[in-house]
Design a protein around this motif. Structure first.
Motif, mmCIF file in Angstrom:
data_model
loop_
_atom_site.group_PDB
_atom_site.id
_atom_site.type_symbol
_atom_site.label_atom_id
_atom_site.label_comp_id
_atom_site.label_asym_id
_atom_site.label_seq_id
_atom_site.Cartn_x
_atom_site.Cartn_y
_atom_site.Cartn_z
ATOM 1 N N THR A 76 6.338 -0.625 0.733
ATOM 2 C CA THR A 76 4.894 -0.601 0.539
ATOM 3 C C THR A 76 4.268 -1.521 1.574
ATOM 4 N N ASP A 79 -1.395 -2.265 3.580
ATOM 5 C CA ASP A 79 -2.560 -1.422 3.301
ATOM 6 C C ASP A 79 -2.351 -0.498 2.105
ATOM 7 N N GLN A 81 0.056 1.849 1.855
ATOM 8 C CA GLN A 81 0.843 3.033 2.201
ATOM 9 C C GLN A 81 2.286 2.827 1.745
#
Length: 137
Positions: A76, A79, A81
């Motif tokens: 992860t 941000d 994502q």
């Protein structure tokens, strides 16, 4: 729904696949062979935290220990994502085959994808050299 371009990068290792899995699946051993984790991983509950360099800290969650050689993990990014990484160790004769499925993420150009592929290949080669010459020390 579209699929992403993918490349399977692999190395044969002359060690029993269970020994390869036992070493490669331990997050605390990964800095020895995975260059992207050279700064180490710190446990944080069920996850591990890694220094992502210029992008900041990343959170890594590994598949639970298993009898199938699966070392899949999600990363992860700061941000939010989430990148899914498939990493497997399978029997190959008396040895092992270690396979990483590299996905070309949206927006990634050819040069970046080739650079990622080359880094994964170097990491797997390092893992091979460690296990074939130094054992699991």
């Amino acid at each position: 729904m579209a699929t992403l371009p993918a490349r399977i990068i692999h190395r044969s290792i002359a060690r029993d696949w269970r020994q390869v899995y036992a070493f490669a699946s331990r997050p605390e051993k990964m800095p020895r062979w995975a260059a992207g984790l050279a700064s180490g991983l710190a446990p944080d509950g069920a996850d591990w935290i890694a220094d992502g360099g210029s992008i900041g800290q990343v959170r890594v969650r590994f598949a639970p220990e298993n009898d199938f050689g699966v070392i899949d993990h999600t990363v992860t990014m700061p941000d939010g994502q989430v990148i899914h990484n498939a990493l497997r160790v399978v029997p190959n004769g008396d040895g092992a085959e270690v396979m990483f499925t590299l996905l070309r993420l949206p927006g990634m150009d050819d040069a970046a994808f080739e650079m990622d592929a080359a880094q994964v290949a170097r990491d797997l080669e390092t893992l091979k050299e460690l296990l074939e010459t130094q054992g699991d020390r």
